[in-house]
Each structure stands twice: as structure tokens, then as C-alpha cells.
Design a protein around this motif. Structure first.
Motif, mmCIF file in Angstrom:
data_model
loop_
_atom_site.group_PDB
_atom_site.id
_atom_site.type_symbol
_atom_site.label_atom_id
_atom_site.label_comp_id
_atom_site.label_asym_id
_atom_site.label_seq_id
_atom_site.Cartn_x
_atom_site.Cartn_y
_atom_site.Cartn_z
ATOM 1 N N ILE C 67 -29.222 49.058 -50.837
ATOM 2 C CA ILE C 67 -28.870 48.219 -49.688
ATOM 3 C C ILE C 67 -27.449 47.663 -49.773
ATOM 4 C CG2 ILE C 67 -29.451 46.119 -48.426
ATOM 5 C CD1 ILE C 67 -31.408 48.183 -47.837
ATOM 6 N N PRO C 68 -27.064 47.059 -50.859
ATOM 7 C CA PRO C 68 -25.715 46.458 -50.874
ATOM 8 C C PRO C 68 -24.633 47.465 -50.519
ATOM 9 C CG PRO C 68 -26.959 45.777 -52.792
ATOM 10 C CD PRO C 68 -27.788 46.809 -52.108
ATOM 11 N N LEU C 69 -24.700 48.636 -51.090
ATOM 12 C CA LEU C 69 -23.681 49.644 -50.819
ATOM 13 C C LEU C 69 -23.631 49.984 -49.336
ATOM 14 C CD1 LEU C 69 -21.899 51.943 -52.503
ATOM 15 C CD2 LEU C 69 -23.640 53.385 -51.425
ATOM 16 N N THR C 70 -24.794 50.254 -48.779
ATOM 17 C CA THR C 70 -24.817 50.663 -47.382
ATOM 18 C C THR C 70 -24.454 49.502 -46.472
ATOM 19 O OG1 THR C 70 -26.639 52.057 -48.092
ATOM 20 C CG2 THR C 70 -26.136 52.042 -45.762
ATOM 21 N N THR C 71 -24.735 48.290 -46.916
ATOM 22 C CA THR C 71 -24.306 47.144 -46.112
ATOM 23 C C THR C 71 -22.793 47.139 -45.980
ATOM 24 O OG1 THR C 71 -26.173 45.931 -47.044
ATOM 25 C CG2 THR C 71 -24.525 44.659 -45.840
ATOM 26 N N ILE C 118 -20.864 60.390 -47.792
ATOM 27 C CA ILE C 118 -20.817 61.540 -48.699
ATOM 28 C C ILE C 118 -21.185 61.105 -50.119
ATOM 29 C CG2 ILE C 118 -19.270 63.216 -49.780
ATOM 30 C CD1 ILE C 118 -17.795 63.266 -47.038
ATOM 31 N N TYR C 119 -20.611 59.980 -50.504
ATOM 32 C CA TYR C 119 -20.935 59.463 -51.832
ATOM 33 C C TYR C 119 -22.434 59.241 -51.969
ATOM 34 C CZ TYR C 119 -21.738 56.181 -55.552
ATOM 35 O OH TYR C 119 -22.255 55.585 -56.662
ATOM 36 N N GLU C 120 -22.973 58.592 -50.935
ATOM 37 C CA GLU C 120 -24.396 58.262 -50.953
ATOM 38 C C GLU C 120 -25.250 59.529 -51.078
ATOM 39 O OE1 GLU C 120 -25.915 56.659 -47.294
ATOM 40 O OE2 GLU C 120 -26.870 54.981 -48.334
ATOM 41 N N PHE C 121 -24.924 60.529 -50.260
ATOM 42 C CA PHE C 121 -25.697 61.769 -50.294
ATOM 43 C C PHE C 121 -25.648 62.386 -51.688
ATOM 44 C CE2 PHE C 121 -25.887 63.278 -45.584
ATOM 45 C CZ PHE C 121 -26.478 62.079 -45.244
ATOM 46 N N VAL C 199 -34.310 52.577 -41.300
ATOM 47 C CA VAL C 199 -34.438 53.351 -42.523
ATOM 48 C C VAL C 199 -34.274 52.479 -43.761
ATOM 49 C CG1 VAL C 199 -33.488 55.269 -43.848
ATOM 50 C CG2 VAL C 199 -33.657 55.432 -41.361
ATOM 51 N N TYR C 200 -33.286 51.604 -43.707
ATOM 52 C CA TYR C 200 -32.966 50.864 -44.926
ATOM 53 C C TYR C 200 -33.689 49.518 -44.995
ATOM 54 C CZ TYR C 200 -29.136 54.175 -45.725
ATOM 55 O OH TYR C 200 -28.400 55.294 -45.940
#
Ligand code: HEA
Ligand code: HEA
Ligand code: CUA
Ligand code: CU
Lengths: 645, 372, 205
Positions: C67-71, C118-121, C199-200
Motif C-alpha cells: 500500500i505505501p508504495l502504491t499510495t 513497472i517496478y511493481e509488476f 484492488v488495493y
């Protein structure tokens, strides 16, 4: 006659100079001018011709289906081939013949009916057509590349999964419909913008001709219904080409999801097919009853209501999938409710005929046949919407009978009516009424002979999509009758085709307004000049053309010539022809094959090609030129033959 | 009762005079209900069918009348414009109400029947009186599992009068379970527990058919439902339950004995289960192939395409693909195999002997068979 | 007499008065497209929800989502919408250099978002969550991937506008073309909020 220099030779589009990457063809002749055309009339004709071509293919498939079913245990077609036949027959009729036919007529007529010069995005319109053609041709090459799709026109999962169906047929289905669907989508968007934004001065929404109105509703249905299908197709493509698990039961997937997505599209789709037909009928019946449409606002409102409700009934195709009595009740009720606005429409058409002076042209005959046949099909639709009975009828020939009555008897017959009605406008020639009527009396009775007995077959327990049936339980006779009917109807179809083709050459000249029509398309010449109208039409009433002719009869007022201004200061804008839409659409063919054979190079390069074409398209601009029409001289008639200066 | 039903059916479909003479009944007909569910479904159909008459008559009559009365007699006549009416509010409201009324007339009985016939019965609500059968669709045949190790294919036996609950499942793709005489269809869907229930009013043999495209031999994916009186049903069930114990390992008849050995040699039992094949109870076959236990009690062979006569059974075993194109049973003899005929005959004799000694069941079944 | 005219932009503005709604066609078109696009995403999100929790094997959302990253990446995308507003405002004011700056900013922020994705994937794949691994992987990647494609198209579009503004110097008259790109961008942004929530966030409540 004094019309400015607008002849083919003078046509010099903007951007034709050396700086352009691809020359924009000038003029109106030659293959290139057709490939690059952005003219809604030419595209309309292309749509209509292409649809009839595909209808021919689908008819041959239908004919083979019927021949196979002539007797039990017939071996004309193997089960595999039979499956391909009805799948391609259904897919072709629905996606490549009937639906594009409606769009084709709309392409030609909508701008004329609302007094617009063209569609809002002429090049996008061209793209839509070529994408449709690309998708269709791609689908048909499957016959030569290892077999056509054989999973039925709604291709239920998990029949389509790689493990259950390793051949390429399913890929052809998924990719072909995907590509064709994109074309349909953009054309629908285009039509919406056109109808909302490009109506002639004075044409309020409640003065828009019914055909155009219902095309607007249809277009909205398309933009909301096609995305679920497109995504569903995409999911299966992903499953088959990239190993995702959307429809792999072994991974916990639910095959029923496909059914939901398909029918959320699929039921609106049947209204996408029938609403243009309703529109056509709403033009033809008033014209030949020589009376305005009875209850215009109600026809429009019920059309909108049908459009909305179309999204609320999809589960009636899934009554037997075990969704439970509560869901079935809900969707049964919504399905019944659709009968109300449809019934209102039927009664209003009857009201239009009542008290009229009905002229029985071939077109009107087909319209009347539509009324009866569609009502019958609609009534069996209501029966099918009764879930307990549907449990018996679903996937039986009763359903086959129902949907041929509404699609063949409804949409197809009404488009034949439209063909007879608008052919004179589109070509300047009349189709022979005599041949037309003979074809009618073969085609329509033939239709009933084919499809009426199919109700009995269904009730006697004959399931659909079976290449053979049980002997000795009474199915033989009705199958024979049904097959026999294809010969009668087929003869009618062939005669009709002959009548139409020969009319191109030998048809009597039509004049501008052969039927004493009511709407604006009849106010220009037949065929219309490439600029459609020599003046910007101005509208102050419904039935805009009728009011010009018989103002007293409707207590209307003629629009004075002075009000119908020449086009805005710049003159009539003729958008330039363009290669890019064609190229972008054609690049989808290698893209499709790349995807089909999992050849990522071909796929990548064609995608790149599409991107480049899009840039070329955006950068070249609308282009074209403005023309001025000289309205001098004593002749103030609005329909002037175009003569080259 | 029977006669009245037939009469009603003929009358109902008297669309054209010649049709009245036709009988739309039959072993696979929706219009020949043999149980309460099919009856309710047919009644609902007839109700909507009757209602559709006035609608059609109204529409056709108005059209016919207009065509006759309001036809333009000549070009001159057409030029004299009729009154240009645009609508009539009262009329339009009136004919909005007609379909509303019709819809209500259809909707009320629909909803009532719907809940009465389609409500799911939870496992906890099963009673001892219910017959619960688990049906699984395979490409391209039906398996019926009665519990207690009783498994059949292509023929489903039920007792008359009792509620039969069929739990539906699919092994590969979608199929649909449909016995028109008894009940409407219900789809068999992988990963989804479906159910259909019904009962039969009288003994008889009813046709069933898969009603969802499953490719290949979909058209041949048929089955029979055999409804028999309670005691016959029990005897039949018992003969299956006992099959493991009763089947003799050494048959008196040498041909049967040869057939018994051949099914192992030719590899039949690599796929097919025959309870009691080995005296020690070693299981044979696999559950994803038709179970041939008590095959001698079968009325039909090859998913009910053929009556189970020795000739037909032999034909199936010898040329399965010719009998049922596309099916998944291998052809085990090459075309010119000189021993084929003799071996097939032996296997046939053996298969048809299975379960025959359980007496009562076969006799009555023979009777009901004629009753279609 | 025939006459040629200047193409595109000026033409579009000239005929506005002749339009029934007085709105430019392109703008209406974008609205219509977005309405349709809602259904595209609706279907994908629907699929995701239907399959949520039905995977037979791991990893599930709780195992991989960060979560923090995607936030942070969500915040970047939100800010890009803000810049979009500024860009449009500048163009309306005919402040071309600012317009170019902000437009570049939008594209840049969009690109950062893509970088995050991209990083996340890649990270997820390392954690064993693949497109073909389970239903969660399938639905997650296709949903967020489709959104990523939308963002990519948006970034390319904005960069193209930027380049074009040099070739055919843009003025406030071209405003509608930026406005249309802006509509698209805002929409893509809003869709992400929905995806992020569905999703998150919902996964963790
Ligand atoms: C042009 C296409 C078209 C149209 C217009 C319709 C119209 C309707 N259809 Fe049909 N339908 C199809 C095309 C169409 N259908 C197709 C292609 C399939 C099969 C797909 C497949 O499985 O391959 C199908 C299948 C189908 C099913 C599923 C059958 C099954 O597979 O089990 C159902 C069930 O409810 C249904 C219902 C209806 C209803 C209620 C209408 C209503 O809209 C009809 C309304 C019209 C009337 C009722 C007549 C006029 C009204 C009056 C005169 C007023 C008075 C009457 C009453 C109120 C009763 N249709
Ligand atoms: C608009 C849609 C439309 C139209 C117009 C038609 C038109 C026809 N359809 Fe079709 N049909 C569908 C849409 C349509 N169909 C769909 C969606 C399906 C479901 C597919 C699926 O299950 O997936 C279907 C399925 C379907 C089936 C069921 C197959 C099955 O389930 O096994 C049958 C069977 O009879 C059939 C027959 C016909 C016939 C005979 C015509 C005719 O009206 C067509 C007219 C053509 C002819 C009459 C033959 C032409 C003959 C010649 C050119 C030669 C004539 C020769 C001489 C005169 C000597 N159709
Ligand atoms: Cu099983 Cu069709
Ligand atoms: Cu429907």
C-alpha cells in the motif's frame, strides 16, 4: 445550369502538395478514390454492398444447414463442418450482415436526414468501415486456414479454452470480432456526435426524423454494449495466446462469467439490430400511408425506453443456468416489460396506417410483412421470457424460430423495405416494382415455410446445434418442410438480388422525390451530389420536406428560400480524402494474423504501423476544400442536377 | 386424462386445419408431460399461447382492414391527402395499457410456477423419500451416480411418484440435462453446483438429450430416463448394489466366458468399470468412462442411439466411430482383423449377460420399454 | 469558384456556431468515448471482483500488494491531473511557455507513475505472482495493465502535443485540443482511484 466549378477535375484537395507524405487522391474516380473516400454516401454504399456480400455467404451456410437437416442421419456435413456452418452463419448474419446494414443505411441517410454535410469525423467513419471489412475478411479466411470457428455464435466458455478447442477457429472468432467491433464502436461514437451536434438550423431533437433518432439510441447501445464483449473477447485471446486463466475451470474460473459478459452485450445487440429496423419502418409506413407518423413522441420515447431496458434483461438467455428463482423472476419481469414499449410502437404503426391512403409499393409490402412477422416473433419472445417454459424451450428450435422471426422477419425484411425505399435516392434509379413484388411473394411465404414449423420442432424436443435428430419421433416431416422453404425463400432472394443489380443499369430514372417523401433526404437530388445539399437546409417543422411541399396540410409554414442560407461564409466544406484510415485499418489484418499465430514480430510491427498511421492521420488534418455554389438564374428549385461546368 | 390432454394439445395447435391432425406428442415432446413439473411448464406455455392469439388477431385484423379500407385506389386518390393526424393521446394511453394488462396476466402465473418448480432444494431439506442422483456430463455421455457405488451411464432409473433430485455437474465443457417429458432443462456447468428436480407420474421410458453445444458428438449425446414402479426400481437398484458379489467369475457358457476374458485382453476394462469383474473385488476401469456394470439390463447402447440388441451392441463395439461419429471410444480391431467378428460376438454375449440373472428387473423393464 | 481553406484548428473553431450544441465535435467525441471507456473498465473491474478470492493457489493480494508504495504513485498521478489544469489554464491565457512546461510536467508525472507500475509488476513477479499463476494474477495484471496502457497513450499524446506546439505554434485557439487530452487524462486518473480503492484498499479493511 450554373453551379460553380465543382467537377471532378477541379477537385483539388488541400495538402495535395509535395509536402504530404501520402498524396491525398483528388477526384472521384478510380479504385484509390474508393479506398481513400471519406464521403458518408460512398461509405454507406460500401457498407451496404459489403453487408449483402456477407449475407450471401451466410445464406449459403444456412442453405447447407437446412440441406443437412433434410433427413435424420444425413451425412452431407460432418458434425465438425456443421458446427462451423451454424457458427459462421450466426456470426455473419449478426455481426457482418444485419448490423452493418443498419449502420450502412445510417451512414448514408443520417447526414441527409438532418441536413448535415457529412458525419462529424469523416475519416474516422472510413476507418470504421475498413475495420469492419478487415474483421469480416479475417474471419472468413479461417475456412482456408484450418477451419472456421465451431463454438456457436455466443462461444460459451469453456468450450473456447485451448484445452477444449486447440484449433485456430476460436482465435479467428475472438480476434475477428475484436477488430470488427472496434470499427463498429468508433462509427457509433461518430454517429452520436453527428446527430447531437450537426443538425440543421431549426432541427430540434423533437424534429429529428425517427430513423435518425433510433440510430442515435442504437449508437448509444453500441457504445455501452460493445465494451463488455470486447473485453470478454480480449480475455479469451489472452487465455489462448498468453496463458491467462480467465476461463480455465481447473484454475477455479467460472464459465458463467463469459455468459454474463456476452449477454450483457448480446441482448442490447439484438436491439442494436432491431432499432434501425424500427426506424426504417417508421419512415416507410408514414410515407406510403401519406400521413405523419402516429404518435411521434411516443415512438421516440419508447425507443429510448427499449434502449434502457435492453441492458436489464440479459439474464433471460441464462434462465437454465441455475441462477435461482429470484434472479429468474427479476429478469422475466424486465423482459415482459420490454413488450410494452414495443407493443406501443406496433400500435402506433397501425395507427399510422389507419385512415391513410396506403400505396402498396414493394417497400410498403415488406414493411407490412415486417409488422406481422415481428409481432409474432415478439410474442414468442414473451413466451421465452417465461422461465418455466424457457426451461423447455431454451436451446431448442423454438428459440431458433423466435429469433429468426425477429431478426429475419423483423430486421431483414425491414432492410429489404429500406432497400426499395432508398435505392432511388442512392442511385437515382428505381428497382422494378414488378420484380420486387414477385420476389416479395416468394421470399416472405418462403420465410414462413422455413421458420414457422421450427416452433413445432422445438416443442417436439429438437435441440438446436445438432447436425442430426432422433428418427421416428415426428421430427422428419417438419424438417423437410423447413428445408423446402429455403428453396422458395432462396428463389425470392435470388430474384431480389437480380432486381437490384439490374436496376443499377436499367432502372427507371427516379427523380428527386419518387415517393413524395417527408424527410430532408428527399429534398436533394437523386443521387445526391457529393456535397449533399446546395444550400444549408433550415427546418421549422417535423417532416421538414413535407412541410415545404404541403404546408397547409399540416398547418405548417414553408421555410422561405431566403432563410435556407448558403453554407456558412466559407462555402461548403468538402473534407479531403485520406489514406490513413484505410492503412490503419488494414494494418489490423497482419496484427490479427500475428496474434493468431503468436508471431510477436508481425504483431509488433503492425501495431507500430497502426500508431504511425494514426500520427499521419492526426497531422495531415481534415484538409479538403470549400466550394461555392452559384444560385443564380431563374431556377430556384432546390434540386438541381449537377452539371459539369 | 390421457385423451383429454391429447385433445387439448391438438386443439391448441390447430393453427392451420391440417395441423390439428398432427400429434405433437412423443417421447421427447414438451407437449406430452408425464410429471407435475413438465405439466406446469406446459400449462404455462399454453396460457401464453392462448393469450398470444388475441394479440396476433388484433394486429393482423387491423392491418388487413387498413389494407382493404385505406388503400389508395389510384394515383389521383393518393394525391388527395388524407387527414394529417399526428396522434391521439387517449388512444395511445389505451394501447399502452393493453400490453400492461397482458404482461400482468402472464407475469402472475409465471412467478407462481417459477417458485413452485425451480426453487433450489438445499441438501438439508432432502427427505428420505427423495431419490438423489448425481449426474455428470462428459463429452459425450451422461454418468448417473446413485451413491453406494451404484453408477450407470446413459440410462437413469427412477421410481414413479417420488421426487427425484438430480445434482448436476460437468467434467469438461457445458452440457445440459433435458428430459422434455419430465422437466425442462438445467445446464451442467464446471465449478457450479446445479440441480433439477421432478417426478414421473407413470412408468415409462422418456428421452433425454444434451441441450448445450458440447462440440463433436453433441447431437448424439442422449440418454433415457426409465421410470418404473417402486418395487421394480428397488430390485434394479439392489441388483446393482449386489453386482460386485453376484457376477460369476467363471461363466457356464463358453462364449460368455471367452468374452469375459477378452474384455481384459482387449483392454476394455482399462477404461470401463464392471463391478465384480474380479472375484476379489479388485476395481477395474476409471470413473471418467461409462460404467458397464449390469450392462445386460440396458435398453440401449451408445448413449441411447440404438436399442441394446446383440447386433447393435456388437456394431458399437466393433465400429464405435461409425455409430457415433466423433466419440472418444477407440476402435479396437483393425479393419481386416480376421478374429474381430468372433471376438466381438463373445464380448457382446458377455456384456449382455451382465446382471441378467437378477431376474425381476429385466422382465418388467421389457414391458415398459414398449410404452413409449 | 472553388477555394481552399486552412486546415484543422481554425476551421474547427469557425464552424462552432453552426453546431447544434455549440460544443466542438472533438469534445463531444471525447465524452462519448469516455462513456464507453467506463464500460471497458467496468467490465475489467467486474471480472476482478467476481474472481476475487477464488484463486486456488497463492499468492493472494495480501501477500504481494504494498500500500505505501502504491499510495505514492497514486499521489503522483493525482498531482499530474493538477498540472493538467494548470497547463490548460496557461494555454487559455496564451502563456505558451508555461503551457509547455505544465504539459511536460503532466507527461513526466505520468511517466513516473508508469515507472512505479513497472517496478511493481517486476516485484510481484519476483514474489511469484504471474499472469498465468492464478486468477488473482490474471485479473490483476490485465486490469492494471490496461490502465497502464491508457496512461502510456496519454503520455505519448501529451508529448506529441508538446512537440506539435513547436512545429505548428499553438495559441489559445488550440485550447480545445488540450482540453480534450485533459478530459482523457482526468478520466484515466479517476479510473485509477477506483482501481486503487477496489484492488488495493478494500483488500486491507
Ligand atoms: C432482433 C432481434 C431480437 C428481438 C427484437 C428480440 C425480442 C425479444 N426477445 Fe429475443 N432473441 C433474439 C433476438 C431478438 N429478440 C436472439 C438472436 C435470441 C437467441 C440468441 C441465441 O440463443 O442464439 C433471442 C432469444 C431470446 C430469449 C432466450 C431464449 C433462450 O435461449 O432460452 C428470450 C427469453 O426471454 C427472448 C425474449 C425476447 C423478448 C421478450 C423480446 C421482446 O423485445 C419482444 C417484444 C415484442 C412484442 C411482445 C411484440 C409486439 C407487442 C405487442 C403487439 C403488444 C402486446 C403483447 C404483449 C405485451 C405480450 N429472446
Ligand atoms: C439476422 C440474422 C439471421 C438471418 C437473416 C438468418 C437466416 C436464415 N437462417 Fe439463421 N441463424 C441466425 C441468424 C440468422 N439466420 C443465428 C444468430 C443463428 C444461431 C447460430 C448459432 O447457433 O450459433 C442461426 C441459426 C440457424 C439455424 C439453426 C442451426 C442449428 O442450431 O443447428 C438454422 C436452421 O435451419 C438457420 C437457418 C436459416 C435460414 C434458412 C435462413 C434464411 O432466411 C436465409 C435466407 C437464405 C436462403 C433462403 C438460402 C439461400 C439459398 C440459395 C442462395 C440457393 C437457393 C437455391 C435455389 C432457389 C435453387 N439459422
Ligand atoms: Cu453435451 Cu451437448
Ligand atoms: Cu435477449
Amino acid at each position: 445550369m450554373a453551379i460553380g466549378k465543382v467537377g471532378g477535375a477541379d477537385y483539388e484537395p488541400h495538402g495535395a502538395g509535395g509536402d504530404a507524405l501520402l498524396q491525398r487522391p483528388a477526384g472521384y474516380a478510380g479504385i484509390a478514390s474508393w479506398l481513400t473516400t471519406v464521403d458518408h454516401k460512398r461509405l454507406g454504399i460500401l457498407y451496404i454492398l459489403t453487408s449483402f456480400m456477407f449475407m450471401g455467404f451466410a445464406s449459403i451456410e444456412a442453405f447447407l444447414i437446412r440441406l443437412q437437416l433434410l433427413s435424420p442421419n444425413n451425412t452431407l456435413l460432418s458434425p465438425d463442418v456443421y458446427n462451423q456452418m451454424f457458427t459462421m452463419h450466426g456470426v455473419t448474419m449478426v455481426f457482418l450482415a444485419i448490423m452493418p446494414l443498419g449502420i450502412g443505411f445510417a451512414n448514408y441517410m443520417v447526414p441527409l436526414q438532418i441536413g448535415a454535410r457529412d458525419l462529424a469525423f469523416p475519416r474516422l467513419n472510413a476507418f470504421g468501415y475498413w475495420a469492419y471489412l478487415a474483421g469480416g475478411l479475417f474471419l472468413y479466411t479461417s475456412f482456408f486456414l484450418g477451419g472456421a470457428p465451431d463454438v456457436g455464435w455466443f462461444a460459451y466458455a469453456p468450450l473456447t479454452s485451448l484445452s477444449n478447442n486447440p484449433g485456430l477457429g476460436t482465435d479467428f472468432y475472438m480476434i475477428g470480432l475484436f477488430v470488427g467491433g472496434i470499427g463498429t464502436l468508433v462509427t457509433a461514437m461518430n454517429l452520436i456526435v453527428t446527430i447531437v451536434n450537426m443538425r440543421a438550423p431549426g432541427m430540434t431533437m423533437m424534429r429529428v426524423p425517427v430513423f435518425t433518432w433510433l440510430m442515435l439510441v442504437t449508437s448509444f447501445l453500441i457504445i455501452f454494449a460493445f465494451p463488455p464483449l470486447t473485453i470478454a473477447l480480449f480475455q479469451v485471446i489472452m487465455d489462448r495466446s498468453f496463458g491467462t486463466l480467465f476461463y480455465v475451470p481447473e484454475a477455479g474460473a467460472m464459465p458463467i462469467l463469459w455468459q454474463h459478459l456476452f449477454w450483457i452485450f448480446g441482448h442490447p445487440e439484438v436491439y442494436i439490430i432491431i432499432l434501425p429496423a424500427f426506424g426504417v419502418i417508421s419512415e416507410i409506413i408514414p410515407t406510403f400511408s401519406r400521413k405523419p407518423l402516429f404518435g411521434y413522441p411516443v415512438i421516440i420515447l419508447s425507443g429510448i425506453f427499449i434502449g434502457f431496458m435492453g441492458f436489464a434483461v440479459w439474464t433471460h438467455h441464462m434462465f437454465t443456468t441455475g441462477l435461482g428463482p429470484v434472479v429468474n423472476t427479476a429478469f422475466a419481469l424486465t423482459s415482459f416489460v420490454i413488450g410494452i414499449p414495443t407493443g406501443v410502437k406496433v400500435f402506433n404503426w397501425l395507427g399510422t396506417m389507419w385512415g391513410g391512403k396506403i400505396v402498396f409499393t414493394t417497400s410498403m409490402l415488406y414493411a407490412v410483412a415486417f409488422l406481422v412477422t415481428f409481432t409474432l416473433g415478439g410474442v414468442t419472445g414473451i413466451m421465452l421470457a417465461v422461465p418455466p417454459f424457457d426451461a423447455q424451450a431454451q436451446d431448442s428450435y423454438f428459440v431458433v424460430a423466435h429469433f429468426h422471426f425477429v431478426m429475419g422477419g423483423g430486421a431483414l425484411l425491414s432492410f429489404f423495405a429500406a432497400l426499395f425505399y432508398w435505392f432511388p435516392k442512392m442511385t437515382g434509379r428505381m428497382i422494378s416494382e414488378r420484380l420486387g413484388k414477385i420476389s416479395f411473394w416468394l421470399l416472405v411465404p418462403g420465410f414462413y415455410v422455413i421458420f414457422f414449423p421450427q416452433h413445432f420442432l422445438g416443442l417436439m424436443g429438437m435441440p438446436r446445434r445438432t447436425q442430426t435428430y432422433v428418427e421416428g419421433i415426428g421430427l422428419e416431416i417438419w424438417n423437410q418442410v423447413s428445408t423446402f422453404g429455403t428453396f422458395i425463400m432462396g428463389a425470392g432472394m435470388l430474384l431480389l438480388a437480380f432486381a437490384v443489380l439490374s436496376a443499377f443499369r436499367n432502372g427507371r430514372p427516379a427523380g428527386n422525390d419518387p415517393w413524395d417523401g417527408r424527410t430532408l433526404e428527399w429534398s436533394t437530388t437523386s443521387p445526391p451530389p457529393y456535397y449533399d445539399f446546395d444550400r444549408q437546409p433550415v427546418v421549422n417543422d417535423r417532416d421538414a420536406h413535407w412541410v415545404q411541399k404541403y404546408p397547409e396540410s399540416v398547418h405548417g409554414e414553408r421555410v422561405p428560400e431566403s432563410a435556407s442560407l448558403p453554407y456558412d461564409a466559407g462555402g461548403i466544406h468538402i473534407p479531403g480524402a485520406s489514406w490513413y484510415p484505410f492503412l490503419a485499418a488494414v494494418a489490423m489484418l497482419p496484427m490479427s494474423y500475428g496474434l493468431l499465430y503468436n508471431n510477436w514480430w508481425v504483431l509488433g510491427i503492425s501495431l507500430l504501423g497502426i500508431v504511425l498511421a494514426t500520427y499521419g492521420w492526426a497531422l495531415e488534418g481534415v484538409g479538403g476544400k470549400h466550394i461555392h455554389i452559384d444560385h443564380g438564374g431563374a431556377d430556384h428549385g432546390r434540386h438541381r442536377e449537377e452539371t459539369d461546368a | 386424462m390421457q385423451v383429454r390432454r391429447r385433445l387439448r394439445r391438438s386443439l391448441a395447435l390447430a393453427v392451420l386445419p391440417p395441423l390439428a391432425a398432427c400429434d405433437f406428442g412423443g417421447p421427447q415432446s414438451v407437449l406430452d408431460p408425464q410429471g407435475p413439473i413438465a405439466q406446469a411448464q406446459q400449462d404455462l406455455f399454453l396460457w401464453t399461447y392462448y393469450l398470444s392469439w388475441p394479440v396476433m388477431i388484433l394486429v393482423v385484423a387491423v392491418i388487413a382492414y387498413s389494407m382493404w379500407k385505406f388503400r389508395a385506389k389510384s394515383v389521383e386518390d393518393a394525391k388527395a391527402l388524407p387527414h394529417q393526424t399526428h396522434g391521439h393521446t387517449t388512444l395511445e394511453i389505451a394501447w399502452t395499457l393493453i400490453p400492461v394488462v397482458l404482461v400482468i396476466l402472464v407475469a402472475v402465473p409465471t412467478v407462481r410456477t417459477l417458485f413452485a418448480t425451480e426453487s433450489t432444494i438445499a441438501a438439508s431439506q432432502y427427505t428420505d423419500d427423495d431419490v438423489v442422483i448425481r449426474a455428470t456430463g462428459y463429452q459425450w455421455w451422461f454418468k448417473f451416480d446413485y451413491g453406494d457405488g451404484v453408477v450407470t451411464s446413459s440410462e437413469m432409473h427412477i421410481p414413479v411418484g417420488r421426487r427425484v433430485i438430480v445434482e448436476l455437474d460437468a467434467a469438461d465443457v457445458l452440457h445440459s440435462f433435458w428430459v422434455p417429458n419430465l422437466a425442462g432443462k438445467r445446464d451442467m456447468i464446471p465449478n457450479q453446483a446445479n440441480q433439477v428436480w421432478f417426478s414421473a407420474d407413470r412408468p415409462g421410458v422418456f428421452y433425454g438429450q444434451c441441450a448445450e453445444l458440447c462440440l463433436g458428438a453433441h447431437a448424439y449425446m442422449r440418454f433415457r430416463v426409465i421410470a418404473s414402479e417402486e418395487e421394480d426400481y428397488r430390485a434394479w437398484l439392489a441388483s446393482f448394489r449386489d453386482a460386485g458379489a453376484t457376477v460369476q467369475t467363471v461363466q457356464a457358457d463358453p462364449q460368455i466366458e471367452r468374452g469375459r476374458q477378452l474384455v481384459a485382453q482387449k483392454g476394455c476394462i482399462a477404461c470401463h468399470t464392471i463391478d465384480g469383474y474380479y472375484a476379489d473385488g479388485t476395481p477395474v476401469g476409471g470413473s471418467e468412462f461409462p460404467n458397464l456394470t449390469n450392462f445386460g439390463l440396458r435398453l440401449t447402447v451408445a448413449t441411447s442411439m440404438l436399442d441394446a440388441t446383440p447386433e447393435n451392441v456388437a456394431r458399437w463395439i466393433r465400429y464405435p466411430d461409425a455409430v457415433k461419429p466423433g466419440n472418444r471410444m477407440p476402435t479396437l480391431w483393425t479393419g481386416d482383423d480376421p478374429n474381430a467378428e468372433e471376438e466381438v460376438a463373445a464380448i457382446t454375449a458377455y456384456l449382455l449377460s451382465l446382471g441378467r440373472d437378477s431376474g425381476a428387473a429385466t422382465a418388467t423393464l421389457g414391458e415398459t420399454h414398449g410404452n413409449r | 469558384m472553388s477555394e481552399t481553406i486552412a486546415p484543422t484548428a481554425t476551421h474547427g473553431a469557425a464552424v462552432l456556431s453552426a453546431r447544434s450544441t455549440k460544443l466542438p465535435d472533438v469534445k463531444l467525441m471525447m465524452w462519448v468515448f469516455l462513456a464507453s471507456d467506463c464500460m471497458f473498465f467496468g467490465t475489467l473491474i467486474g471480472t476482478y471482483l467476481v474472481y476475487n478470492g477464488r484463486s486456488l493457489v497463492g499468492p493472494g493480494p495480501l501477500d504481494v500488494l504494498d500500500i505505501p508504495l502504491t499510495t505514492v504513485s497514486t499521489f503522483v498521478l493525482l498531482m499530474s491531473s493538477f498540472l493538467m489544469v494548470l497547463a490548460l489554464h496557461s494555454l487559455r491565457q496564451n502563456d505558451i511557455s508555461k503551457f509547455r512546461l505544465w504539459t511536460f510536467g503532466v507527461a513526466f508525472f505520468g511517466a513516473i507513475f508508469l515507472g512505479f507500475q513497472i517496478y511493481e509488476f517486476r516485484h510481484f513477479v519476483e514474489l511469484g505472482m504471474t499472469l498465468q499463476g492464478n486468477l488473482f494474477g490474471t485479473t490483476f495484471y490485465v486490469l492494471t495493465g490496461t490502465h497502464g496502457v491508457h496512461v502510456t497513450i496519454g503520455v505519448l499524446w501529451l508529448l506529441s502535443i508538446l512537440v506539435h506546439s513547436y512545429i505548428h505554434p499553438w495559441t489559445s485557439k488550440d485550447e480545445v485540443y488540450l482540453e480534450v487530452a485533459g478530459l482523457y487524462w482526468h478520466f484515466v486518473d479517476i479510473v485509477w482511484i477506483v482501481i486503487f480503492t477496489v484492488v488495493y484498499l478494500v483488500e486491507f479493511v
